[in-house]
Motif scaffolding. Structure first.
Motif, PDB file in Angstrom:
ATOM      1  N   LEU A 114       0.841  -1.192   0.000  1.00  0.00           N
ATOM      2  CA  LEU A 114       0.000   0.000   0.000  1.00  0.00           C
ATOM      3  C   LEU A 114       0.873   1.237   0.000  1.00  0.00           C
ATOM      4  O   LEU A 114       1.820   1.340   0.787  1.00  0.00           O
ATOM      5  N   ASP A 115       0.571   2.176  -0.879  1.00  0.00           N
ATOM      6  CA  ASP A 115       1.242   3.476  -0.920  1.00  0.00           C
ATOM      7  C   ASP A 115       0.521   4.357   0.096  1.00  0.00           C
ATOM      8  O   ASP A 115      -0.544   4.907  -0.183  1.00  0.00           O
ATOM      9  N   THR A 116       1.098   4.472   1.284  1.00  0.00           N
ATOM     10  CA  THR A 116       0.418   5.204   2.351  1.00  0.00           C
ATOM     11  C   THR A 116       0.389   6.710   2.104  1.00  0.00           C
ATOM     12  O   THR A 116      -0.485   7.403   2.626  1.00  0.00           O
ATOM     13  N   ALA A 117       1.322   7.233   1.320  1.00  0.00           N
ATOM     14  CA  ALA A 117       1.321   8.669   1.002  1.00  0.00           C
ATOM     15  C   ALA A 117       0.138   9.024   0.106  1.00  0.00           C
ATOM     16  O   ALA A 117      -0.456  10.091   0.250  1.00  0.00           O
ATOM     17  N   ALA A 118      -0.201   8.136  -0.807  1.00  0.00           N
ATOM     18  CA  ALA A 118      -1.308   8.388  -1.738  1.00  0.00           C
ATOM     19  C   ALA A 118      -2.617   7.786  -1.255  1.00  0.00           C
ATOM     20  O   ALA A 118      -3.682   8.090  -1.799  1.00  0.00           O
ATOM     21  N   GLY A 134       1.533  -2.552  -9.825  1.00  0.00           N
ATOM     22  CA  GLY A 134       2.618  -2.566 -10.792  1.00  0.00           C
ATOM     23  C   GLY A 134       4.012  -2.554 -10.192  1.00  0.00           C
ATOM     24  O   GLY A 134       4.975  -2.247 -10.887  1.00  0.00           O
ATOM     25  N   LEU A 135       4.146  -2.906  -8.929  1.00  0.00           N
ATOM     26  CA  LEU A 135       5.450  -2.912  -8.260  1.00  0.00           C
ATOM     27  C   LEU A 135       6.062  -4.317  -8.344  1.00  0.00           C
ATOM     28  O   LEU A 135       5.427  -5.296  -7.982  1.00  0.00           O
ATOM     29  N   ARG A 136       7.286  -4.388  -8.840  1.00  0.00           N
ATOM     30  CA  ARG A 136       7.971  -5.680  -8.999  1.00  0.00           C
ATOM     31  C   ARG A 136       8.490  -6.168  -7.656  1.00  0.00           C
ATOM     32  O   ARG A 136       9.075  -5.419  -6.879  1.00  0.00           O
ATOM     33  N   VAL A 137       8.288  -7.472  -7.397  1.00  0.00           N
ATOM     34  CA  VAL A 137       8.672  -8.116  -6.147  1.00  0.00           C
ATOM     35  C   VAL A 137       9.426  -9.398  -6.477  1.00  0.00           C
ATOM     36  O   VAL A 137       9.016 -10.153  -7.365  1.00  0.00           O
ATOM     37  N   LEU A 197       4.136   1.608   2.358  1.00  0.00           N
ATOM     38  CA  LEU A 197       5.204   2.308   1.661  1.00  0.00           C
ATOM     39  C   LEU A 197       4.891   3.783   1.467  1.00  0.00           C
ATOM     40  O   LEU A 197       3.751   4.152   1.167  1.00  0.00           O
ATOM     41  N   SER A 198       5.913   4.622   1.635  1.00  0.00           N
ATOM     42  CA  SER A 198       5.851   6.030   1.247  1.00  0.00           C
ATOM     43  C   SER A 198       7.229   6.391   0.696  1.00  0.00           C
ATOM     44  O   SER A 198       8.169   5.611   0.837  1.00  0.00           O
ATOM     45  N   PRO A 199       7.400   7.538   0.066  1.00  0.00           N
ATOM     46  CA  PRO A 199       8.694   7.867  -0.534  1.00  0.00           C
ATOM     47  C   PRO A 199       9.857   7.924   0.465  1.00  0.00           C
ATOM     48  O   PRO A 199      10.999   7.696   0.094  1.00  0.00           O
TER      49      PRO A 199
END
Length: 106
Positions: free
Chosen positions: A9-13, A19-22, A95-97
């Motif tokens: 999860l993009d917590t900032a947005a 689309g994130l590669r793992v 996740l955030s930047p």
């Protein structure tokens, strides 16, 4: 053998990180499995038949943030964990930047 899934999860947005590669790796860096998060930020069946022992899940956060035009302090996030028995493991990433956190999910 154990299995693995993840959810990012993009917590900032306030959005899933689609689309994130793992990549799942053994402790020596050998790639065991790979996937890309879906529209909901999930890879439900990232890896099956995981061996017992120390493993890593590597999130390619630098490329993902770059594709979204966002600078980030973390070009990748690597979470080390230990498989001790045959069961399902879920490793979410918030996740955030400029920060992230993870936990053992269910």
């Amino acid at each position: 053998m154990a299995s693995l899934s993840t959810h990012v999860l993009d917590t900032a947005a306030g959005q899933p990180a689609a689309g994130l590669r793992v990549t799942v790796e053994s402790a020596d860096g050998t790639a065991l499995a790979a996937g890309v998060t879906d529209h909901d930020g999930r890879v439900g069946d990232l890896a099956g038949d995981l061996p017992v022992g120390d493993l890593r899940i590597r999130f390619d956060t630098g490329a993902w943030f770059a594709a979204h035009g966002t600078d980030t302090f973390y070009p990748e996030v690597v979470v080390a964990f230990t498989v001790t028995r045959d069961e399902h493991f879920h490793v979410p990433l918030l996740l955030s930047p400029f920060g992230y956190s993870t936990y053992r999910g269910s």
